[in-house]
Write a protein that holds these residues in place. Structure first.
Motif, PDB file in Angstrom:
ATOM      1  N   THR A 541      41.053  97.680 109.772  1.00  0.00           N
ATOM      2  CA  THR A 541      41.282  97.140 108.433  1.00  0.00           C
ATOM      3  C   THR A 541      39.960  96.743 107.780  1.00  0.00           C
ATOM      4  OG1 THR A 541      43.491  96.340 109.000  1.00  0.00           O
ATOM      5  CG2 THR A 541      42.402  95.289 107.134  1.00  0.00           C
ATOM      6  N   LEU A 542      39.104  96.078 108.537  1.00  0.00           N
ATOM      7  CA  LEU A 542      37.805  95.671 107.990  1.00  0.00           C
ATOM      8  C   LEU A 542      36.904  96.875 107.731  1.00  0.00           C
ATOM      9  CD1 LEU A 542      38.797  92.805 108.876  1.00  0.00           C
ATOM     10  CD2 LEU A 542      36.387  92.279 109.292  1.00  0.00           C
ATOM     11  N   ARG A 543      37.015  97.874 108.580  1.00  0.00           N
ATOM     12  CA  ARG A 543      36.184  99.072 108.368  1.00  0.00           C
ATOM     13  C   ARG A 543      36.561  99.766 107.062  1.00  0.00           C
ATOM     14  NH1 ARG A 543      34.875 104.011 112.624  1.00  0.00           N
ATOM     15  NH2 ARG A 543      34.025 105.465 111.105  1.00  0.00           N
ATOM     16  N   ARG A 544      37.847  99.889 106.788  1.00  0.00           N
ATOM     17  CA  ARG A 544      38.276 100.523 105.540  1.00  0.00           C
ATOM     18  C   ARG A 544      37.811  99.709 104.335  1.00  0.00           C
ATOM     19  NH1 ARG A 544      43.238 101.137 108.297  1.00  0.00           N
ATOM     20  NH2 ARG A 544      44.089  99.395 107.102  1.00  0.00           N
ATOM     21  N   GLU A 545      37.975  98.390 104.419  1.00  0.00           N
ATOM     22  CA  GLU A 545      37.563  97.531 103.304  1.00  0.00           C
ATOM     23  C   GLU A 545      36.049  97.585 103.104  1.00  0.00           C
ATOM     24  OE1 GLU A 545      38.202  94.612 100.183  1.00  0.00           O
ATOM     25  OE2 GLU A 545      39.545  95.989 101.285  1.00  0.00           O
ATOM     26  N   LEU A 546      35.326  97.585 104.195  1.00  0.00           N
ATOM     27  CA  LEU A 546      33.865  97.652 104.122  1.00  0.00           C
ATOM     28  C   LEU A 546      33.422  98.951 103.463  1.00  0.00           C
ATOM     29  CD1 LEU A 546      31.107  96.411 104.993  1.00  0.00           C
ATOM     30  CD2 LEU A 546      31.369  97.658 107.160  1.00  0.00           C
ATOM     31  N   HIS A 547      34.009 100.056 103.861  1.00  0.00           N
ATOM     32  CA  HIS A 547      33.662 101.358 103.282  1.00  0.00           C
ATOM     33  C   HIS A 547      34.032 101.413 101.807  1.00  0.00           C
ATOM     34  CE1 HIS A 547      33.944 105.681 102.423  1.00  0.00           C
ATOM     35  NE2 HIS A 547      33.036 105.826 103.375  1.00  0.00           N
ATOM     36  N   ASP A 548      35.214 100.900 101.472  1.00  0.00           N
ATOM     37  CA  ASP A 548      35.649 100.912 100.073  1.00  0.00           C
ATOM     38  C   ASP A 548      34.713 100.077  99.197  1.00  0.00           C
ATOM     39  OD1 ASP A 548      37.746 102.516 100.781  1.00  0.00           O
ATOM     40  OD2 ASP A 548      39.265 100.937 100.713  1.00  0.00           O
ATOM     41  N   ARG A 549      34.355  98.881  99.672  1.00  0.00           N
ATOM     42  CA  ARG A 549      33.480  98.024  98.865  1.00  0.00           C
ATOM     43  C   ARG A 549      32.082  98.635  98.727  1.00  0.00           C
ATOM     44  NH1 ARG A 549      34.494  91.583  99.869  1.00  0.00           N
ATOM     45  NH2 ARG A 549      36.764  91.612 100.092  1.00  0.00           N
ATOM     46  N   TYR A 550      31.625  99.303  99.761  1.00  0.00           N
ATOM     47  CA  TYR A 550      30.321  99.959  99.655  1.00  0.00           C
ATOM     48  C   TYR A 550      30.380 101.081  98.626  1.00  0.00           C
ATOM     49  CZ  TYR A 550      26.290 102.840 100.692  1.00  0.00           C
ATOM     50  OH  TYR A 550      25.144 103.588 100.570  1.00  0.00           O
ATOM     51  N   THR A 551      31.463 101.819  98.620  1.00  0.00           N
ATOM     52  CA  THR A 551      31.584 102.989  97.746  1.00  0.00           C
ATOM     53  C   THR A 551      31.779 102.587  96.286  1.00  0.00           C
ATOM     54  OG1 THR A 551      32.572 104.235  99.578  1.00  0.00           O
ATOM     55  CG2 THR A 551      32.878 105.109  97.350  1.00  0.00           C
ATOM     56  N   LEU A 552      32.505 101.514  96.022  1.00  0.00           N
ATOM     57  CA  LEU A 552      32.901 101.197  94.631  1.00  0.00           C
ATOM     58  C   LEU A 552      31.739 100.932  93.655  1.00  0.00           C
ATOM     59  CD1 LEU A 552      36.154  99.165  95.306  1.00  0.00           C
ATOM     60  CD2 LEU A 552      35.947 101.372  94.160  1.00  0.00           C
ATOM     61  N   PRO A 553      30.721 100.170  93.851  1.00  0.00           N
ATOM     62  CA  PRO A 553      30.474  99.211  94.937  1.00  0.00           C
ATOM     63  C   PRO A 553      30.892  97.797  94.525  1.00  0.00           C
ATOM     64  CG  PRO A 553      28.450  99.575  93.719  1.00  0.00           C
ATOM     65  CD  PRO A 553      29.510 100.382  93.019  1.00  0.00           C
ATOM     66  N   ARG A 554      31.231  96.976  95.536  1.00  0.00           N
ATOM     67  CA  ARG A 554      31.582  95.574  95.343  1.00  0.00           C
ATOM     68  C   ARG A 554      30.909  94.726  96.422  1.00  0.00           C
ATOM     69  NH1 ARG A 554      35.883  94.035  92.050  1.00  0.00           N
ATOM     70  NH2 ARG A 554      36.900  95.755  90.941  1.00  0.00           N
ATOM     71  N   SER A 555      30.786  93.437  96.140  1.00  0.00           N
ATOM     72  CA  SER A 555      30.127  92.548  97.094  1.00  0.00           C
ATOM     73  C   SER A 555      30.982  92.392  98.342  1.00  0.00           C
ATOM     74  CB  SER A 555      29.872  91.182  96.452  1.00  0.00           C
ATOM     75  OG  SER A 555      31.088  90.555  96.091  1.00  0.00           O
ATOM     76  N   PHE A 556      30.324  92.008  99.433  1.00  0.00           N
ATOM     77  CA  PHE A 556      31.007  91.879 100.719  1.00  0.00           C
ATOM     78  C   PHE A 556      31.471  90.454 101.005  1.00  0.00           C
ATOM     79  CE2 PHE A 556      28.054  95.538 101.977  1.00  0.00           C
ATOM     80  CZ  PHE A 556      29.022  96.502 101.712  1.00  0.00           C
ATOM     81  N   ASP A 557      31.483  89.597 100.001  1.00  0.00           N
ATOM     82  CA  ASP A 557      31.898  88.217 100.208  1.00  0.00           C
ATOM     83  C   ASP A 557      33.373  88.033  99.857  1.00  0.00           C
ATOM     84  OD1 ASP A 557      31.840  88.444  97.466  1.00  0.00           O
ATOM     85  OD2 ASP A 557      30.140  87.086  97.173  1.00  0.00           O
ATOM     86  N   LEU A 558      33.815  86.807  99.693  1.00  0.00           N
ATOM     87  CA  LEU A 558      35.219  86.547  99.379  1.00  0.00           C
ATOM     88  C   LEU A 558      35.629  87.097  98.025  1.00  0.00           C
ATOM     89  CD1 LEU A 558      35.560  82.803 100.527  1.00  0.00           C
ATOM     90  CD2 LEU A 558      36.237  84.850 101.808  1.00  0.00           C
ATOM     91  N   TYR A 559      34.662  87.271  97.111  1.00  0.00           N
ATOM     92  CA  TYR A 559      34.984  87.583  95.726  1.00  0.00           C
ATOM     93  C   TYR A 559      35.103  89.076  95.430  1.00  0.00           C
ATOM     94  CZ  TYR A 559      33.751  82.693  95.077  1.00  0.00           C
ATOM     95  OH  TYR A 559      33.691  81.331  95.166  1.00  0.00           O
ATOM     96  N   ALA A 560      34.557  89.928  96.281  1.00  0.00           N
ATOM     97  CA  ALA A 560      34.583  91.372  96.031  1.00  0.00           C
ATOM     98  C   ALA A 560      34.141  91.699  94.605  1.00  0.00           C
ATOM     99  CB  ALA A 560      35.981  91.940  96.301  1.00  0.00           C
ATOM    100  N   THR A 561      33.016  91.130  94.189  1.00  0.00           N
ATOM    101  CA  THR A 561      32.517  91.274  92.831  1.00  0.00           C
ATOM    102  C   THR A 561      31.858  92.636  92.623  1.00  0.00           C
ATOM    103  OG1 THR A 561      32.051  88.898  92.831  1.00  0.00           O
ATOM    104  CG2 THR A 561      30.997  90.222  91.118  1.00  0.00           C
ATOM    105  N   PRO A 562      32.102  93.304  91.490  1.00  0.00           N
ATOM    106  CA  PRO A 562      31.375  94.548  91.204  1.00  0.00           C
ATOM    107  C   PRO A 562      29.861  94.299  91.189  1.00  0.00           C
ATOM    108  CG  PRO A 562      33.236  94.310  89.723  1.00  0.00           C
ATOM    109  CD  PRO A 562      33.120  93.007  90.457  1.00  0.00           C
ATOM    110  N   VAL A 563      29.110  95.190  91.828  1.00  0.00           N
ATOM    111  CA  VAL A 563      27.656  95.070  91.873  1.00  0.00           C
ATOM    112  C   VAL A 563      27.032  96.378  91.404  1.00  0.00           C
ATOM    113  CG1 VAL A 563      27.651  93.337  93.697  1.00  0.00           C
ATOM    114  CG2 VAL A 563      27.598  95.758  94.308  1.00  0.00           C
ATOM    115  N   ALA A 564      25.739  96.299  91.110  1.00  0.00           N
ATOM    116  CA  ALA A 564      25.051  97.462  90.543  1.00  0.00           C
ATOM    117  C   ALA A 564      24.686  98.505  91.595  1.00  0.00           C
ATOM    118  CB  ALA A 564      23.790  97.015  89.805  1.00  0.00           C
ATOM    119  N   GLY A 565      24.736  98.153  92.852  1.00  0.00           N
ATOM    120  CA  GLY A 565      24.397  99.122  93.894  1.00  0.00           C
ATOM    121  C   GLY A 565      24.037  98.429  95.186  1.00  0.00           C
TER     122      GLY A 565
END
Length: 565
Positions: A541-565
């Protein structure tokens, strides 16, 4: 923190917080773009040369970073401590040197003014920061092991003011700041021996001030670290913050805000390190289980640190009487856990770990920077020294106190306004966060929380045996176990709060017990408790979320904030 125009009531969920974080990301642009003047390549080059990157400071000035440090009642944007921490986290995500020199030091200095300054001192400080000015502070002397009361500044009464003398060799931004807060010996004994002066450089006699040579540091190498010396330098009495002799008490109250924010902000450094490690793993085609176990473990560590930091920053509003404990515990634990996490992530880079340029070079920079941020008055030993005298009293109520309110653990929840300094007690009456270990929901979290609870009971028994006046260094290791157990309680509480009412980006993922179960397992392993191996589906579950957040990209903290890269 007191402001003269403070109005009680709720601070909204800061609907503009997301926009402010997005503005920081936009100001810095794509970090991986080699042509970006404030990208990783430019910041790494500045770090190698030990020079400040002017483009990075200008980017923050255009964003208006100073407004984030000034309460709304004084014309700024500071209405919530957790939002200040989020904004600074995205500064630290780009560069810890800029974060320390251009943001954190100004916060450290200005909090003293918000807590104890006169109307005029607050207004002048607000104008300085809103106009792009810099502040810094000076608490300790390196030769004296960073102890607050062993500084080398003295300010003796003379006529309508003080004669300031002494020297400090290491002050972040010491020679670049427009204003400084100085903890000085002013007479008296014990805790009344020191006072805090708010000093503007432009108002000092240049012949009585000397700029000391710059000191090189292992991390945050772009941050300007040089000392200041004073020789019978006259400072008007109007520079005094609070009353004469208030220095120690004022500093201890201000530390409660600064420690919580600093610990939360450095999570941005770990975000960049984890993102770099994921980028390396994907680019090199690493599909084996072991590297991804390391990556998902790092992700879990970052989330558990943010859960704990969330409680620390929001406690300033909701539990100000207990913030002395929570801020110290958070500031002690978060940098330690993340430093270990970064060391673990280095294995993913393999043979590229020692490359001085590119992605690996920037990863090395994060590894160097993170420990330096935790030094000084808010470092590990200082935070432990805050906790040790309170252990025996707190232990009597551990797991027997009503739990902290659930809103303490909601990443996007509303908060009351900033508290007055008088509500930031120097000693906490009890610890309601620990009680959340009894509230773990049914499922994978409950047995893990039970294991932590049993360890808490054992710790309680050991702390109750401590003498009332604790000075024994053997009590210090107990603070390490206490901080880890508190972090576990925060993980349970954040998961429960998000499961019962998701309200923002990332909350749906946080409602799934997988991340919390893996985080609790890692806490238990650090405590050397016998717990089962984590279930494979948690890591997946964490691996999928980690990959998704990296790809989108979003931060890896509680907020999953959109980031520039």
């Amino acid at each position: 923190m007191t402001t003269t125009a403070h109005t009680p009531g709720a601070a909204a969920a800061a609907p503009d917080a997301e926009a402010r974080v997005a503005a920081v990301e936009a100001a810095f642009g794509d970090p991986w773009d080699p042509e970006n003047p404030v990208g990783h390549a430019a910041l790494l080059a500045a770090d190698a040369d030990r020079r400040v990157l002017p483009e990075a400071e200008r980017a923050l000035d255009r964003f208006g970073l100073g407004a984030e440090l000034v309460p709304t009642a004084l014309g700024g944007r500071m209405d919530r401590v957790d939002t200040v921490a989020r904004v600074l986290r995205h500064v630290f995500r780009r560069d810890a040197s800029v974060g320390v020199g251009h943001a954190l030091m100004s916060l450290m200095a200005s909090v003293h003014v918000w807590n104890a300054g006169t109307e005029l001192q607050r207004q002048e400080t607000a104008r300085l920061l809103l106009g792009g000015g810099r502040m810094t502070n000076a608490y300790h002397e390196v030769a004296h092991s960073n102890l607050l009361l062993r500084d080398e500044y003295e300010a003796w009464p003379r006529g309508s003011g003080y004669l300031l003398s002494g020297r400090k060799r290491v002050i972040f931004n010491g020679t670049r700041a427009d204003a400084l807060t100085l903890v000085c010996r002013t007479g008296g004994t014990g805790l009344r021996s020191h006072s805090v002066l708010l000093v503007r450089r432009e108002g000092l006699d240049p012949s009585a001030v000397s700029e000391l040579p710059r000191q090189e540091t292992l991390g945050v190498r772009s941050c300007h670290t040089a000392g200041l010396g004073f020789r019978a330098c006259f400072v008007d009495r109007s520079a005094l913050l609070g009353a004469e002799g208030d220095g120690v008490e004022l500093s201890l109250r201000s530390f409660q805000v600064v420690r919580a924010v600093a610990a939360s902000a450095v999570i941005g450094v770990a975000d960049t390190a984890l993102r770099t490690a994921v980028r390396t793993a994907l680019a090199s085609g690493q599909t084996r289980e072991r590297p991804w176990q390391t990556l998902t473990g790092g992700f879990a560590d970052l989330l558990l640190c943010d859960a704990f930091a969330l409680a620390g920053t929001r406690a300033t509003h909701l539990l100000p009487g207990r913030t002395s404990v929570y801020a110290a515990a958070v500031k002690y634990l978060v940098p330690r856990v993340l430093t270990q996490t970064l060391n673990d992530l280095s294995s993913v880079l393999g043979e590229h770990l020692f490359d001085r340029e590119g992605e690996s070079g920037f990863f090395q920079k994060t590894v160097r920077d993170l420990p330096v941020v935790s030094l000084g008055h808010s470092g590990s030993a200082a935070c432990q020294a805050t906790l040790v005298p309170q252990l025996r009293r707190l232990a009597s109520g551990w797991l027997r106190t009503a739990p902290a309110p659930q809103r303490l653990f909601r990443p996007h929840g509303d908060l009351p306004g900033l508290p007055g300094a008088e509500r930031l007690l120097l000693a906490a009456p009890d610890d309601p966060v620990a009680s959340w270990l009894d509230l773990a929901p049914e499922g994978p979290l409950r047995p893990l929380a039970a294991a932590l609870r049993a360890e808490f009971e054992e710790l309680r028994a050991r702390c109750l045996e401590l003498p009332a006046d604790v000075t024994d260094l053997r009590a210090f290791p107990l603070t390490d176990r206490y901080a880890l157990l508190l972090a576990g309680a925060a993980v349970v509480a954040v998961h429960t709060a998000c499961a019962e009412g998701p309200s923002g980006a990332g909350d749906a993922f946080l409602a799934d017990p997988a991340w919390a179960a893996l985080a609790l397992t890692r806490i238990a392993r650090r405590l050397e408790l016998p717990v089962p191996d984590p279930a494979p589906e948690w890591s997946e579950t964490l691996r999928r979320e980690l990959h998704d957040r990296y790809t989108l990209p979003r931060s890896f903290d509680l907020y999953a904030t959109p980031v520039a890269g």
